[in-house]
Design a protein around this motif. Structure first.
Motif, PDB file in Angstrom:
ATOM      1  N   ARG A 183       0.869  -1.183   0.000  1.00 61.01           N
ATOM      2  CA  ARG A 183       0.000   0.000   0.000  1.00 61.01           C
ATOM      3  C   ARG A 183       0.905   1.233   0.000  1.00 61.01           C
ATOM      4  NH1 ARG A 183      -2.767  -1.219   4.235  1.00 61.01           N
ATOM      5  NH2 ARG A 183      -4.687  -1.909   3.237  1.00 61.01           N
ATOM      6  N   TYR A 184       0.874   1.982  -1.117  1.00 59.05           N
ATOM      7  CA  TYR A 184       1.834   3.080  -1.229  1.00 59.05           C
ATOM      8  C   TYR A 184       1.384   4.106  -2.271  1.00 59.05           C
ATOM      9  CZ  TYR A 184       3.462   0.921  -5.606  1.00 59.05           C
ATOM     10  OH  TYR A 184       3.532   0.408  -6.881  1.00 59.05           O
ATOM     11  N   TRP A 185       2.084   5.225  -2.303  1.00 59.13           N
ATOM     12  CA  TRP A 185       1.877   6.266  -3.300  1.00 59.13           C
ATOM     13  C   TRP A 185       2.762   5.966  -4.509  1.00 59.13           C
ATOM     14  CZ3 TRP A 185      -1.726   9.894  -3.627  1.00 59.13           C
ATOM     15  CH2 TRP A 185      -2.366  10.331  -2.467  1.00 59.13           C
ATOM     16  N   SER A 186       2.149   5.712  -5.656  1.00 57.34           N
ATOM     17  CA  SER A 186       2.922   5.564  -6.886  1.00 57.34           C
ATOM     18  C   SER A 186       3.041   6.920  -7.578  1.00 57.34           C
ATOM     19  CB  SER A 186       2.276   4.534  -7.818  1.00 57.34           C
ATOM     20  OG  SER A 186       0.950   4.910  -8.145  1.00 57.34           O
ATOM     21  N   PHE A 187       4.086   7.069  -8.372  1.00 55.47           N
ATOM     22  CA  PHE A 187       4.441   8.354  -8.970  1.00 55.47           C
ATOM     23  C   PHE A 187       4.445   8.211 -10.490  1.00 55.47           C
ATOM     24  CE2 PHE A 187       8.229  11.391  -9.707  1.00 55.47           C
ATOM     25  CZ  PHE A 187       7.370  12.450  -9.996  1.00 55.47           C
ATOM     26  N   TRP A 188       3.783   9.161 -11.180  1.00 57.13           N
ATOM     27  CA  TRP A 188       3.560   9.061 -12.614  1.00 57.13           C
ATOM     28  C   TRP A 188       3.903  10.361 -13.340  1.00 57.13           C
ATOM     29  CZ3 TRP A 188       1.503   4.332 -14.357  1.00 57.13           C
ATOM     30  CH2 TRP A 188       1.060   3.482 -13.337  1.00 57.13           C
ATOM     31  N   GLU A 189       4.265  10.205 -14.619  1.00 61.95           N
ATOM     32  CA  GLU A 189       4.465  11.352 -15.506  1.00 61.95           C
ATOM     33  C   GLU A 189       3.460  11.269 -16.651  1.00 61.95           C
ATOM     34  OE1 GLU A 189       8.816  12.532 -16.128  1.00 61.95           O
ATOM     35  OE2 GLU A 189       8.978  10.396 -15.660  1.00 61.95           O
ATOM     36  N   ARG A 190       3.003  12.429 -17.094  1.00 57.30           N
ATOM     37  CA  ARG A 190       2.065  12.467 -18.210  1.00 57.30           C
ATOM     38  C   ARG A 190       2.844  12.535 -19.517  1.00 57.30           C
ATOM     39  NH1 ARG A 190      -3.261  10.964 -18.398  1.00 57.30           N
ATOM     40  NH2 ARG A 190      -4.330  11.981 -20.130  1.00 57.30           N
ATOM     41  N   ASP A 191       2.618  11.537 -20.370  1.00 59.76           N
ATOM     42  CA  ASP A 191       3.286  11.479 -21.667  1.00 59.76           C
ATOM     43  C   ASP A 191       2.208  11.548 -22.749  1.00 59.76           C
ATOM     44  OD1 ASP A 191       4.903  11.082 -23.835  1.00 59.76           O
ATOM     45  OD2 ASP A 191       5.368   8.986 -23.395  1.00 59.76           O
ATOM     46  N   GLY A 192       1.975  12.748 -23.282  1.00 65.10           N
ATOM     47  CA  GLY A 192       0.898  12.923 -24.254  1.00 65.10           C
ATOM     48  C   GLY A 192      -0.451  12.742 -23.590  1.00 65.10           C
ATOM     49  N   ASP A 193      -1.168  11.703 -23.989  1.00 65.60           N
ATOM     50  CA  ASP A 193      -2.489  11.464 -23.419  1.00 65.60           C
ATOM     51  C   ASP A 193      -2.517  10.262 -22.483  1.00 65.60           C
ATOM     52  OD1 ASP A 193      -2.071   9.491 -25.248  1.00 65.60           O
ATOM     53  OD2 ASP A 193      -3.995   9.710 -26.297  1.00 65.60           O
ATOM     54  N   ARG A 194      -1.350   9.852 -21.959  1.00 63.95           N
ATOM     55  CA  ARG A 194      -1.336   8.679 -21.075  1.00 63.95           C
ATOM     56  C   ARG A 194      -0.361   8.875 -19.918  1.00 63.95           C
ATOM     57  NH1 ARG A 194       2.819   4.852 -22.441  1.00 63.95           N
ATOM     58  NH2 ARG A 194       4.194   5.677 -24.070  1.00 63.95           N
ATOM     59  N   TRP A 195      -0.604   8.117 -18.862  1.00 66.26           N
ATOM     60  CA  TRP A 195       0.271   8.122 -17.701  1.00 66.26           C
ATOM     61  C   TRP A 195       1.344   7.048 -17.860  1.00 66.26           C
ATOM     62  CZ3 TRP A 195       0.066  12.116 -14.630  1.00 66.26           C
ATOM     63  CH2 TRP A 195      -1.148  12.772 -14.370  1.00 66.26           C
ATOM     64  N   THR A 196       2.575   7.400 -17.533  1.00 64.76           N
ATOM     65  CA  THR A 196       3.662   6.417 -17.515  1.00 64.76           C
ATOM     66  C   THR A 196       4.316   6.450 -16.133  1.00 64.76           C
ATOM     67  OG1 THR A 196       5.290   8.011 -18.354  1.00 64.76           O
ATOM     68  CG2 THR A 196       4.120   6.667 -19.974  1.00 64.76           C
ATOM     69  N   TYR A 197       4.687   5.266 -15.649  1.00 63.75           N
ATOM     70  CA  TYR A 197       5.294   5.162 -14.323  1.00 63.75           C
ATOM     71  C   TYR A 197       6.638   5.889 -14.307  1.00 63.75           C
ATOM     72  CZ  TYR A 197       5.679   2.898  -9.748  1.00 63.75           C
ATOM     73  OH  TYR A 197       5.737   2.646  -8.401  1.00 63.75           O
ATOM     74  N   ALA A 198       6.836   6.756 -13.344  1.00 69.31           N
ATOM     75  CA  ALA A 198       8.069   7.544 -13.278  1.00 69.31           C
ATOM     76  C   ALA A 198       9.277   6.651 -13.018  1.00 69.31           C
ATOM     77  CB  ALA A 198       7.956   8.607 -12.190  1.00 69.31           C
ATOM     78  N   THR A 199      10.373   6.949 -13.681  1.00 69.67           N
ATOM     79  CA  THR A 199      11.602   6.171 -13.507  1.00 69.67           C
ATOM     80  C   THR A 199      12.503   6.764 -12.423  1.00 69.67           C
ATOM     81  OG1 THR A 199      12.662   7.434 -15.288  1.00 69.67           O
ATOM     82  CG2 THR A 199      11.569   5.369 -15.895  1.00 69.67           C
ATOM     83  N   GLN A 200      12.125   7.919 -11.890  1.00 67.74           N
ATOM     84  CA  GLN A 200      12.841   8.523 -10.766  1.00 67.74           C
ATOM     85  C   GLN A 200      11.839   8.828  -9.657  1.00 67.74           C
ATOM     86  OE1 GLN A 200      15.789  11.683 -11.591  1.00 67.74           O
ATOM     87  NE2 GLN A 200      15.236  11.476 -13.749  1.00 67.74           N
ATOM     88  N   GLY A 201      12.366   9.046  -8.465  1.00 70.80           N
ATOM     89  CA  GLY A 201      11.511   9.432  -7.365  1.00 70.80           C
ATOM     90  C   GLY A 201      11.238  10.923  -7.379  1.00 70.80           C
ATOM     91  N   PRO A 202      10.219  11.385  -6.632  1.00 74.16           N
ATOM     92  CA  PRO A 202       9.894  12.807  -6.604  1.00 74.16           C
ATOM     93  C   PRO A 202      11.027  13.684  -6.099  1.00 74.16           C
ATOM     94  CG  PRO A 202       8.283  11.520  -5.334  1.00 74.16           C
ATOM     95  CD  PRO A 202       9.319  10.575  -5.818  1.00 74.16           C
ATOM     96  N   GLY A 203      11.908  13.112  -5.274  1.00 74.81           N
ATOM     97  CA  GLY A 203      13.005  13.901  -4.725  1.00 74.81           C
ATOM     98  C   GLY A 203      14.131  14.167  -5.705  1.00 74.81           C
ATOM     99  N   THR A 204      14.183  13.412  -6.803  1.00 68.93           N
ATOM    100  CA  THR A 204      15.268  13.591  -7.774  1.00 68.93           C
ATOM    101  C   THR A 204      14.778  14.071  -9.137  1.00 68.93           C
ATOM    102  OG1 THR A 204      15.169  11.245  -8.393  1.00 68.93           O
ATOM    103  CG2 THR A 204      16.707  11.860  -6.641  1.00 68.93           C
ATOM    104  N   LEU A 205      13.526  13.808  -9.464  1.00 74.65           N
ATOM    105  CA  LEU A 205      13.010  14.235 -10.764  1.00 74.65           C
ATOM    106  C   LEU A 205      12.836  15.750 -10.800  1.00 74.65           C
ATOM    107  CD1 LEU A 205      11.843  13.384 -13.550  1.00 74.65           C
ATOM    108  CD2 LEU A 205       9.596  13.415 -12.467  1.00 74.65           C
ATOM    109  N   ARG A 206      13.381  16.395 -11.808  1.00 74.13           N
ATOM    110  CA  ARG A 206      13.248  17.842 -11.980  1.00 74.13           C
ATOM    111  C   ARG A 206      12.419  18.100 -13.243  1.00 74.13           C
ATOM    112  NH1 ARG A 206      16.655  20.174  -8.343  1.00 74.13           N
ATOM    113  NH2 ARG A 206      18.335  18.807  -7.579  1.00 74.13           N
ATOM    114  N   PRO A 207      11.108  18.245 -13.074  1.00 77.41           N
ATOM    115  CA  PRO A 207      10.237  18.438 -14.237  1.00 77.41           C
ATOM    116  C   PRO A 207      10.466  19.798 -14.891  1.00 77.41           C
ATOM    117  CG  PRO A 207       9.015  18.752 -12.199  1.00 77.41           C
ATOM    118  CD  PRO A 207      10.368  18.279 -11.797  1.00 77.41           C
ATOM    119  N   GLU A 208       9.982  19.916 -16.105  1.00 76.81           N
ATOM    120  CA  GLU A 208      10.098  21.173 -16.840  1.00 76.81           C
ATOM    121  C   GLU A 208       8.793  21.950 -16.767  1.00 76.81           C
ATOM    122  OE1 GLU A 208      11.237  20.225 -20.798  1.00 76.81           O
ATOM    123  OE2 GLU A 208      13.196  19.400 -20.223  1.00 76.81           O
TER     124      GLU A 208
END
Length: 229
Positions: A38-63
Motif C-alpha cells: 500500500r503506497y503512493w505511486s508516482f507518474w508522468e504524463r506522456d501525451g495522453d497517457r500516464w507512464t510510471y516515473a523512472t525517478q523518485g519525486p526527490g530527484t526528478l526535476r520536471p520542466e
C-alpha cells in the motif's frame, strides 16, 4: 544379508519418493496469494497517457508545463500499479498561471485511491489537482510541498503521505492485492496468516519435516544392519 539389504534399500527409496511427492503437493494445497504494498505511486504524463516515473519525486526535476500524477493504492509492482484517474490536462489545471521569472509551473493530479485501498479506519479524500509554481531547479517533491502539505516521508525517503493522507503507515505489505475488499470502516482486509493451510491443517513445513524424519530413521536402520553384517 543380500536380501535384507535389498529390502531396506527399497524401503529407503520408497520413503524418499514419498517425501518429494508429498511435500510439493502440500505446498500446492496452501493458498497462493501474491504480496502487494500500500503506497503512493508516482507518474508522468506522456501525451495522453500516464507512464510510471523512472525517478523518485526527490530527484526528478520536471520542466515548465509538465504534468505529474500520484496515486495511492495497493499493488504488487509498477506493472500492476493503478494509474491516477482523470485526464491530467495542463491547461485545465494551471490555466493562465504565470511561471514567474526563473520559475516553472507543474500541474499535479493527486488520486487518493478508493476505500478498498485505504488503511483501516481512514476515508480517502476526493482527488485534487493543483498548479505548483517552483524555482527552475525545483523537484517534483518541491512542487508537492508548495501546494499539498503536509507531506510525510519515512527514514528511507519514501513518500508516505500527501496532504496528510494516510495518517499512518508507509508502504506496508498486504497479503492479497487482488482481493481489495473494503470493510465497514473503509479499510482493506487484514494480511493473511500463511503459517497454516486454508483448512486449518498442518503447514507444509510440518508435513515435510515428518517425512524427512522417516527418511532419516530408515537410513539409520539400514546403516546399523550393514555394520552388523
Amino acid at each position: 544379508m543380500t536380501a535384507p539389504r535389498a529390502v531396506l534399500a527399497g524401503v529407503f527409496t520408497a520413503v524418499l519418493a514419498t517425501v518429494f511427492t508429498a511435500v510439493p503437493a502440500a505446498v500446492g494445497a496452501a493458498p497462493a496469494h501474491a504480496a502487494g504494498y500500500r503506497y503512493w505511486s508516482f507518474w508522468e504524463r506522456d501525451g495522453d497517457r500516464w507512464t510510471y516515473a523512472t525517478q523518485g519525486p526527490g530527484t526528478l526535476r520536471p520542466e515548465d508545463g509538465d504534468v505529474l500524477g500520484f496515486r495511492f493504492a495497493v499493488s504488487e509492482d509498477s506493472a500492476e500499479a493503478d494509474k491516477p484517474r482523470g485526464t491530467g490536462d495542463f491547461e485545465e489545471i494551471c490555466g493562465g498561471a504565470e511561471a514567474g521569472e526563473g520559475g516553472k509551473r507543474i500541474a499535479l493530479s493527486v488520486d487518493f485511491g478508493t476505500r478498498a485501498d485505504a488503511p483501516g479506519g481512514e476515508e480517502p479524500p476526493r482527488g485534487r489537482t493543483e498548479c505548483a509554481r517552483v524555482p527552475g531547479d525545483g523537484t517534483a517533491a518541491d512542487a508537492l510541498a508548495a501546494v499539498l502539505k503536509p507531506l510525510r516521508y519515512n527514514s528511507d525517503s519514501l513518500l508516505c503521505a500527501i496532504a496528510g493522507y494516510p495518517r499512518t503507515g508507509c508502504g506496508e505489505q498486504v497479503s492479497d492485492p487482488a482481493a481489495k475488499t473494503a470493510d465497514a470502516s473503509g479499510g482493506s482486509a487484514a494480511p493473511e496468516d500463511t503459517a497454516a493451510s486454508e483448512d486449518g491443517g498442518p503447514s507444509a513445513g510440518l508435513v515435510g519435516g515428518g517425512a524427512v524424519v522417516a527418511v532419516l530413521a530408515a537410513a539409520a536402520v539400514w546403516q546399523a544392519r550393514r555394520r552388523r553384517s
